[in-house]
Design an enzyme around this catalytic site. Structure first.
Site, PDB file in Angstrom:
ATOM      1  N   GLU A  25       0.840  -1.199   0.000  1.00 22.46           N
ATOM      2  CA  GLU A  25       0.000   0.000   0.000  1.00 22.46           C
ATOM      3  C   GLU A  25       0.872   1.244   0.000  1.00 22.46           C
ATOM      4  OE1 GLU A  25      -2.533   0.265   3.497  1.00 22.46           O
ATOM      5  OE2 GLU A  25      -3.719   1.853   2.555  1.00 22.46           O
ATOM      6  N   ASN A 175     -12.600  -1.222   0.061  1.00 26.59           N
ATOM      7  CA  ASN A 175     -11.736  -1.632   1.167  1.00 26.59           C
ATOM      8  C   ASN A 175     -12.320  -1.143   2.485  1.00 26.59           C
ATOM      9  OD1 ASN A 175      -8.975  -2.550   2.270  1.00 26.59           O
ATOM     10  ND2 ASN A 175      -9.189  -0.464   3.082  1.00 26.59           N
ATOM     11  N   GLU A 176     -12.500  -2.051   3.406  1.00 26.58           N
ATOM     12  CA  GLU A 176     -12.978  -1.714   4.756  1.00 26.58           C
ATOM     13  C   GLU A 176     -14.090  -0.676   4.686  1.00 26.58           C
ATOM     14  OE1 GLU A 176      -9.662  -1.089   7.484  1.00 26.58           O
ATOM     15  OE2 GLU A 176      -9.034  -3.172   7.206  1.00 26.58           O
ATOM     16  N   TYR A 265      -6.628  -8.255  12.063  1.00 30.02           N
ATOM     17  CA  TYR A 265      -5.317  -7.993  12.670  1.00 30.02           C
ATOM     18  C   TYR A 265      -5.399  -8.487  14.111  1.00 30.02           C
ATOM     19  CZ  TYR A 265      -4.116  -5.004   8.714  1.00 30.02           C
ATOM     20  OH  TYR A 265      -3.824  -4.536   7.461  1.00 30.02           O
ATOM     21  N   GLU A 316      -6.148  -8.950   4.283  1.00 29.60           N
ATOM     22  CA  GLU A 316      -5.265  -8.246   5.235  1.00 29.60           C
ATOM     23  C   GLU A 316      -5.277  -9.032   6.534  1.00 29.60           C
ATOM     24  OE1 GLU A 316      -5.632  -3.978   5.770  1.00 29.60           O
ATOM     25  OE2 GLU A 316      -6.224  -3.733   3.671  1.00 29.60           O
ATOM     26  N   GLN A 367       2.053  -6.013   5.905  1.00 30.56           N
ATOM     27  CA  GLN A 367       2.277  -5.752   4.497  1.00 30.56           C
ATOM     28  C   GLN A 367       3.694  -6.195   4.135  1.00 30.56           C
ATOM     29  OE1 GLN A 367       1.244  -1.846   3.095  1.00 30.56           O
ATOM     30  NE2 GLN A 367      -0.518  -1.662   4.438  1.00 30.56           N
TER      31      GLN A 367
HETATM   32  O1  AHR Z   1      -2.537  -2.092   6.607  1.00 24.00           O
HETATM   33  C1  AHR Z   1      -2.811  -0.799   7.079  1.00 24.00           C
HETATM   34  C2  AHR Z   1      -4.315  -0.479   7.033  1.00 24.00           C
HETATM   35  O2  AHR Z   1      -4.997  -1.373   7.840  1.00 24.00           O
HETATM   36  C3  AHR Z   1      -4.988  -0.624   5.701  1.00 24.00           C
HETATM   37  O3  AHR Z   1      -4.866   0.487   4.896  1.00 24.00           O
HETATM   38  C4  AHR Z   1      -6.430  -0.789   6.091  1.00 24.00           C
HETATM   39  O4  AHR Z   1      -7.161  -1.512   5.138  1.00 24.00           O
HETATM   40  C5  AHR Z   1      -6.341  -1.474   7.432  1.00 24.00           C
HETATM   41  O5  AHR Z   1      -7.153  -0.889   8.379  1.00 24.00           O
END
Ligand code: AHR
Length: 519
Positions: A25, A175-176, A265, A316, A367
Site C-alpha cells: 500500500e 476496502n474496509e 489484525y 489483510e 504488508q
Molecule cells: O494495513 C494498514 C491499514 O490497515 C490498511 O490500509 C487498512 O485496510 C487497514 O485498516
C-alpha cells in the site's frame, strides 16, 4: 508429548497458492524506498524497482500481490499514476495526515505490473468505491485488459510501454467500507457493490446464459473476479446483513462475487520486541482466533452460497504493534520489527489457512515491506529479511499441494492475561502432500519449553523423515537488523529418521519436516 495424526485417506483440498499472497500500500515506506527507489537511485535497481527485493521475492515465488491499498485505495485515481512520471500529479494520498508524505504517483499501474511480472506474481487491483465512480473503475479495467489496438485506453497503455494487456483478473471493489472506506452499512455497501460490479463487468453469463462471451472482460483467459468487502474480524452481523442484501439467486445479484474479503489484525500487547510470557501467549491466542473467524463467517455464507462458489479472501491479516520499533523509528508509518513471536504467528496462521484449504481462496499478509508484520525491512542501502520472510520461505512447499487433515492431541498451556484465564495448545500444525512427499509444518507455541511430537501416519502408511528445517532463536525477542541481518535464520538438514523417533521442537520455534513413504 503431542501426537500429530495425519489422515492420508482424506483430503481437505488443494492449497490455493494465493493463500501465500502479499499486500502493498502507499503508506510510509512500503512503496517508496521499500519497492520503488527510482531509476536514478544509487540503490541497485531494475528500472526503478529495488533489486535486492526482487531477487529475494523471485526465490519466494509470491503468487499474488494486492495493490494500491488498503485505505489508500478509496482515495486513489488510477489515472494519476500513468504517463511520463515527471508529469504525474502530486496529491495528498489517503495516509498523508499520518505519514506526512506527498504522493508523487511515480509508482502507478505500469510500475506495479512490471513489479508483478518481474517476480511472476499475479496482480490483484484493489479499487475503491467510496471516493470514485464506477466508470473510473470500468476505465481502469479497460486500460489494463483491452486487447492491443482496440480501445483508446488500450492505445494509451501501448504508448506507456505495454502493448500486451495486463490481464488483471482480481478486482477488489472496496476496502474496509464498514470503516474509513465510506462508513457504509452492509446494505448500502451491497448496493454500491452491485452498482460498481455491474458497470465494470457489463453483461454476465448469469443474465445471458446461452450466449457466447466474446469480449475481453469475460472469457476463459480474462474473466474478472470480483472481491467484495467483508467484515472487520468478528463482525458476523456484517456478513449476515451483506448476504441478505445481496439476495443470491435473484435478479438483484446478477454479478457473481468471487471472493469475500475478511480483515483481521490480531493486534499487539504493546512493544513489538519486548514482551513477557503472558503477552506472548495473549497474542498467540488472538492469532488462533482466525480459525473461528473463518469457520463462523463461512457457516453464515453457506446459507446464502451453499455450493461454495464464493471463496473467503483474507486480504489483510497480521500483527500490529506499538509504533517505533522499525529501523526508521516511525519515520515510516506503521513500520515494525519482527521477532520470533511474529514468525510463530505467521506460521500458525498459515497452518490455519492450509487446514481450511477448501474455503480460503486467497490471503495477503499485511504488508510486504517496511510496515506491519513485514517480510522485509528496506531502508536506503540496507535490506533485511525478517523472521516472517523465513516462515514464508519454509512454507513454500505447501503451495498447490493437497492439504490433508491433521489431528493434534497434546498439552495445552494455561495463562493469565489482564485478569482472564486462558489457554493455547502447545503446538500448531498443518500437512500437505505433493507427489508422495508429505510436508508437515509445525509451530511450537510454547515460549519456554521444547515440545515433543510423535507423527502418526496410520498403520498402513510408513513414512520416513528425510529433511528438516528449523527456525529458532535462543532469545525469542531477537530480530534481524543491520548489525546482524541473519541473526534469526533457518537451519536445514537432510536425515533418515523413522517416525517412531520423537521430533523435538525448540521453544518458540517453527519447524518443517518432509517425509517420504517407505516402500
Ligand atoms: O494495513 C494498514 C491499514 O490497515 C490498511 O490500509 C487498512 O485496510 C487497514 O485498516
Amino acid at each position: 508429548m503431542n501426537t500429530v495424526s495425519v489422515n492420508l485417506n482424506q483430503e481437505i483440498g488443494v492449497i490455493n497458492p494465493n493463500i501465500y499472497g502479499h499486500f502493498i500500500e502507499h503508506i510510509g515506506g512500503v512503496i517508496y524506498d521499500g519497492i520503488w527507489v527510482g531509476t536514478e537511485s544509487s540503490i541497485p535497481n531494475e528500472a526503478g524497482l529495488r533489486l535486492d527485493l526482487i531477487e529475494s521475492l523471485k526465490r519466494l515465488e509470491p503468487p499474488v500481490i494486492r495493490w494500491p491499498g488498503g485505505c489508500f485505495a478509496e482515495a486513489y485515481h488510477w489515472r494519476d499514476g500513468i504517463g511520463p512520471r515527471a508529469q504525474r500529479p502530486v496529491r495528498n494520498g489517503w495516509w498523508q495526515r499520518l505519514d506526512g508524505f506527498l504522493e508523487n504517483n511515480h509508482f502507478g499501474t505500469e510500475e506495479f505490473m512490471r513489479f508483478c511480472r518481474s517476480i511472476a506474481a499475479e496482480p490483484y487491483l484493489a479499487a475503491g468505491v467510496s471516493g470514485v465512480t464506477p466508470m473510473e473503475i470500468r476505465d481502469w479495467v479497460d486500460y489494463c485488459n483491452a486487447p492491443r489496438g482496440t480501445t483508446t485506453l488500450a492505445q494509451e497503455r501501448e504508448q506507456n510501454g505495454s502493448g500486451a494487456p495486463h490481464r488483471v483478473r482480481y478486482w477488489g471493489l472496496g476496502n474496509e467500507n464498514w470503516g474509513f472506506g465510506g462508513n457504509y452499512t452492509p446494505e448500502t455497501y451491497c448496493a454500491d457493490f452491485r452498482r460498481f460490479s455491474s458497470i465494470v463487468a457489463g453483461p454476465t453469463p448469469a443474465v445471458f446464459p446461452d450466449s457466447t462471451f466474446r469480449g475481453y472482460s469475460f472469457g476463459d483467459a480474462e474473466s474478472l473476479k470480483f472481491i467484495a468487502c467483508g467484515p472487520n474480524g468478528d463482525d458476523y452481523e456484517w456478513t449476515e446483513r451483506f448476504f441478505k442484501a445481496w439476495k443470491p439467486g435473484s435478479y438483484d445479484s446478477i454479478i457473481p462475487i468471487d471472493g469475500y474479503s475478511l480483515h483481521y489484525y490480531c493486534g499487539t500487547t504493546g512493544s513489538a520486541t519486548r514482551f513477557n510470557e503472558p503477552q506472548w501467549y495473549e497474542l498467540i491466542h488472538r492469532a488462533l482466533e482466525m480459525e473461528q473467524l473463518i469457520d463462523r463467517h463461512r457457516a453464515i455464507m453457506d446459507r446464502f452460497d451453499p455450493d461454495r462458489r464464493i471463496s473467503l479472501v483474507i486480504d489483510e491479516w497480521g500483527t500490529w504493534h506499538e509504533i517505533g520499533s522499525g529501523p526508521t523509528r516511525n519515520e515510516y508509518q506503521f513500520e515494525q520489527q519482527s521477532t520470533m513471536r511474529d514468525a510463530v504467528i505467521a506460521a500458525l496462521t498459515l497452518n490455519t489457512f492450509n487446514n481450511r484449504a477448501d474455503v480460503v481462496g486467497m490471503a495477503n499478509i499485511s504488508q510486504l515491506v517496511n510496515c506491519l508484520q513485514s517480510l522485509y525491512l528496506a531502508n536506503g542501502d540496507s535490506f533485511i529479511e525478517t523472521p516472517v520472510f523465513h516462515v514464508f520461505d519454509m512454507y513454500r512447499r505447501h503451495k498447490g499441494a493437497r492439504a490433508v487433515p491433521v489431528c493434534v492431541s497434546g498439552p495445552s498451556i494455561e495463562f493469565e492475561y489482564e485478569g482472564e484465564h486462558k489457554h493455547v495448545p502447545q503446538i500448531s500444525c498443518s500437512a500437505s502432500l505433493t507427489n508422495g512427499l508429505l510436508c508437515l509444518t509445525l509451530a511450537n507455541l510454547d515460549i519456554s519449553s521444547s515440545a515433543r511430537v510423535r507423527v502418526n501416519t496410520g498403520d498402513r502408511n510408513k513414512y520416513m523423515v528425510v529433511r528438516r528445517c528449523d527456525l529458532h532463536a535462543d532469545d525469542p525477542q531477537s530480530v534481524n537488523d543491520t548489525d546482524s541481518p541473519t541473526r534469526v535464520s533457518p537451519v536445514e538438514c537432510n536425515l533418515r529418521a523413522s517416525t517412531d523417533e520423537l521430533l523435538e521442537l525448540a521453544p518458540a520455534a517453527v519447524v518443517r519436516v518432509e517425509l517420504e513413504a517407505v516402500v
